[in-house]
Write an enzyme that holds these catalytic residues in place. Sequence first.
Site, PDB file in Angstrom:
ATOM      1  N   GLU A  57      -7.300   0.287  -5.703  1.00 29.37           N
ATOM      2  CA  GLU A  57      -7.469  -0.010  -4.277  1.00 29.37           C
ATOM      3  C   GLU A  57      -8.497   0.914  -3.625  1.00 29.37           C
ATOM      4  OE1 GLU A  57      -6.202  -2.749  -3.564  1.00 29.37           O
ATOM      5  OE2 GLU A  57      -4.910  -2.807  -5.332  1.00 29.37           O
ATOM      6  N   GLY A  68       0.551  -6.619  -5.894  1.00 31.03           N
ATOM      7  CA  GLY A  68       0.848  -5.236  -6.238  1.00 31.03           C
ATOM      8  C   GLY A  68       0.415  -4.308  -5.126  1.00 31.03           C
ATOM      9  N   ALA A  69      -0.784  -4.589  -4.582  1.00 32.61           N
ATOM     10  CA  ALA A  69      -1.331  -3.790  -3.495  1.00 32.61           C
ATOM     11  C   ALA A  69      -2.482  -4.568  -2.879  1.00 32.61           C
ATOM     12  CB  ALA A  69      -1.818  -2.432  -4.012  1.00 32.61           C
ATOM     13  N   MET A  70      -2.938  -4.116  -1.710  1.00 34.12           N
ATOM     14  CA  MET A  70      -4.036  -4.784  -1.005  1.00 34.12           C
ATOM     15  C   MET A  70      -4.923  -3.736  -0.353  1.00 34.12           C
ATOM     16  SD  MET A  70      -5.693  -7.407  -0.180  1.00 34.12           S
ATOM     17  CE  MET A  70      -7.172  -7.300   0.820  1.00 34.12           C
ATOM     18  N   GLU A  71      -6.234  -3.883  -0.548  1.00 32.26           N
ATOM     19  CA  GLU A  71      -7.206  -2.855  -0.218  1.00 32.26           C
ATOM     20  C   GLU A  71      -7.668  -2.836   1.235  1.00 32.26           C
ATOM     21  OE1 GLU A  71      -9.706  -6.347  -1.991  1.00 32.26           O
ATOM     22  OE2 GLU A  71      -7.763  -5.419  -2.345  1.00 32.26           O
ATOM     23  N   ASN A  72      -6.828  -3.272   2.176  1.00 34.98           N
ATOM     24  CA  ASN A  72      -7.229  -3.257   3.585  1.00 34.98           C
ATOM     25  C   ASN A  72      -7.956  -1.946   3.903  1.00 34.98           C
ATOM     26  OD1 ASN A  72      -5.421  -5.625   3.937  1.00 34.98           O
ATOM     27  ND2 ASN A  72      -3.834  -4.077   3.720  1.00 34.98           N
ATOM     28  N   HIS A  81     -11.996  -0.266  -4.232  1.00 36.26           N
ATOM     29  CA  HIS A  81     -12.380  -1.370  -3.344  1.00 36.26           C
ATOM     30  C   HIS A  81     -12.900  -0.884  -1.991  1.00 36.26           C
ATOM     31  CE1 HIS A  81     -11.400  -4.978  -5.479  1.00 36.26           C
ATOM     32  NE2 HIS A  81     -10.099  -4.740  -5.572  1.00 36.26           N
ATOM     33  N   GLU A  84     -12.795  -7.975  -8.144  1.00 40.92           N
ATOM     34  CA  GLU A  84     -11.555  -7.562  -8.805  1.00 40.92           C
ATOM     35  C   GLU A  84     -11.805  -7.021 -10.216  1.00 40.92           C
ATOM     36  OE1 GLU A  84      -9.021  -6.979  -7.318  1.00 40.92           O
ATOM     37  OE2 GLU A  84      -9.104  -8.181  -5.505  1.00 40.92           O
TER      38      GLU A  84
END
Length: 931
Positions: A355, A318-322, A358, A377
């Site tokens: 995100e 869904g999304a990534m917290e880079n 995070h 998570e």
Amino acid sequence: MGKGFYISNTVVIVGIVLAAGALCTITALPAAITSLPTTEPWDQWRLPQTLSPQTYNITMWPRLEPDPNGLYIFTGLSKVVFRCVIDTDLILIHSNKLNMTKPPILTALGSSPAPAIALTVMHPLTQYMAIHLTEKLIAGESYELYTEFIGELSDDLGGFYRSEYYENGVKKVVATTQMQPTDARKAFPCFDEPAMKAVFHITLYHDPATVALSNGVVIDKANVTVDDILVTRTTFAPTEVMSTYLLAFIVSEFGFIEQNIDSLQIRIFARQEAINAGQGQYALNVTGPILKFFEKYYNVPYPLPKSDQIALPDFSAGAMENWGLITYRETALLYDEEISSNGNKERIATIIAHELAHQWFGNLVTLRWWNDLWLNEGFASYVEYLGAHEAEPDWNIKDLIVLYDVHRVFAIDALASSHPLSSKEEEIQRPEQINEVFDTISYSKGASVLRMLSDFLTEAVFTQGLQTYLDYFKFNNTVYTDLWEHLQMAVDKTSTSLPKTVQEIMDRWVLQMGFPVVTINTATGEITQEHFLLDPETKPDRPSEFNYEWFVPISWTKKEAAQPLHWLLKKTDQSDQMKIGSGDWILANINVAGYYRVNYDNANWNSLLNVLKTSKESIPVINRAQLIDDAFNLAKAGIVETTLALRTTLFLDSETEYMPWESALDNLDYFYLMFDRTEVYGPMQTYVGKQVKYLFDHFTTLTHWEGVPPGHTDQYNQVNALRVACSTGLENCTTLVKTWFQKWMDDPTVNPIKANLRSTVYCSAIAAGGEQEWDFAWQEFEKATVAAEKDKLRAAMACATEPWLLNRYLKYTLDPNKIRKQDATSTIISIAGNVVGQSLAWDFVRANWEYIFNQYGGGSFSFSNLINGITKRFSTEFELQQLKQFRDDNAHIGFGSGTLAIQQSIERTTANIKWVKKNQQAVLEWFSNPS
């Protein structure tokens, strides 16, 4: 920039040109030497603790046009500086699907010379590059490893990959990344474990017409000529010390919008067409308030100078917290006022909050290893509701965690094949095992138990402990018990009274799988707890040192009077306060703050059912939903009669609140799955249609189906009213739906269907129609430029009732030009959710398993959804045998992150068979004469 970190322009350009000579050499490297004993470090899945990375200096050049062989490639070079911790003559570094275009070079940064490299061996199984040295590295000394490499910019959605889209009929290519959990090694050689934190210096070469992004801000940008090609060289500020999985770099032709809040730069990137249409504005509006909320909540300033968020056409999660460059699916970031629904808007707010949470919890402070992923998570999945509430306070969204997370994960955690939140490190080693822990247990159970913890500690104590934890461990790694210690310190500073320490209480919820059902006997005051299993005849394979007993915080009321919290600390307890007389009733687990189910004696159940029917407002809305969910699941487990569960739906003929209705529909969905191919289906449809008529008439009066109800959850319940009324054959509803859809078909330039209602209308109209309606939907799907609209149409086309249309649609999922890879498995699941499509989808997956697994499943941590989705209707011995045969026939191919899902599906099917055999006749009789 200190010695060893600087790369001159000349070196960079020459290095990349030399690498370019290997453009057609992307082939598999020599296989690992399989005869080596497994005690060798390169045959282990974890890195030895001999080396500690300090900094990376990485230069990447993605090619957004195919080479003469039709391949999209990237070339790169890396200088990693590491410190030797223990003398060793072996450098072991992760590298997967990369070809080295030059031999690695080792340089000493201290006074001692670097040992010579004797041999470099690639180990594809464990994904290592092993560099054997002629002498040992010296503990305490620092060294630099230089590598040049080439890799394929493939469309596999992992590592450094490509995403494609069309704009004005022209194909555009994006080079983007998804490193979590173990794919940074597909982009560059690295020490790819979360505890191996380092500072990253990133430089990207790219076409001058494109924009380059990374975690840091741009500090230099210049046009240079490389091998007669004009390229832009963009250099980024060094990152904070961080894990490899949080690294991101992207090259695209995207546009953006921005704003600055207290000198913090916030930008939303997306396809230029989407930006021009204003689809990034809502995300930009809510990001600032959510960021500011978390700064206050954590009591730690946002640690970076910018927050970029980007919507990608192709993205597996869904999304990534880079850190500083968060990546999203388009549906998770882009919102169109005219086309997107209320649910789309909520999803965007909660995912952004997840995100952004995070950026502190996970990025600033990172768990040491993936076995504790649940805390990372689970925490973000809990506080996303708090962050979204800050952005949209009128939504009352914090309550919805009960439907979306607590009830959802109960269904998984009630299986004997469930697993604890935290596993031992040695149990989570291989990449597919790591992918497997990205599941509902980690996210939703993690959120549920942390919410329970915050509730019994109080939010003030919880946040105080959280704040000292983040401050103490910033830029470092932790294990989950470190949080317990800081929460305990917060408890000790206050007057909070706990029967045990935080760790003693939470160990019961974290280290053993499952949850209890608490039974209260209001005649005797006896309280008991038992491990709740949907099939009580199954036994967990995992032993528990706590013998499946929990320390349970029981919040409760007697009638409507709140009572002090009662701690159940053993199997059986006694409370005279819980004895009640005639006319009284008890309700436990107020607002479902606790992670457990509740059962009562028959007299109290009957009292509660009577209150629901006569004065339901006496019971909080959340608990009206809870009573339904608990009763249905207790009935599944054989603890109460199924007819008692069905009686909890009788009051719905006068209910207009969303949460009870959604809980009822979720649970009745199980009855549809079990009985929509049997004689029960007709009477069940008649009953549900009768119950929903009041709700349908309510919204007819309120909105005349032309307006939108003002309340957030009322809008959801309007959708429920339309969906259920149409699916049960209410004539007024089907007429509405057919009329709206026909108007749209008559004039495709004007869609008369309200955004919130589109999913339901599309599905209902396609189900009632045939080829003409389906083909029209497909044409609109291909034309749609708003991702949320494409998703609605894609799901609705699975509602067709013509088998040949569904079979054609299944074949489309194998063609990424028709259905994007990111959407293939969810499309198959949607088709399997259709009673007509169930067997078609099952046959299709079995026939194409190897292709599906290799293309979509090997590294996807959501792949278990496919296996669960296509088997959830299974309820016969024949289907059970087919499922076992499928498992055995494909053992040689594997199931990746769906391995546990196979076991869970077998267990669930076995339980379904028993339940149907036991309950079918009673259910038929009740629906025929409900009372």
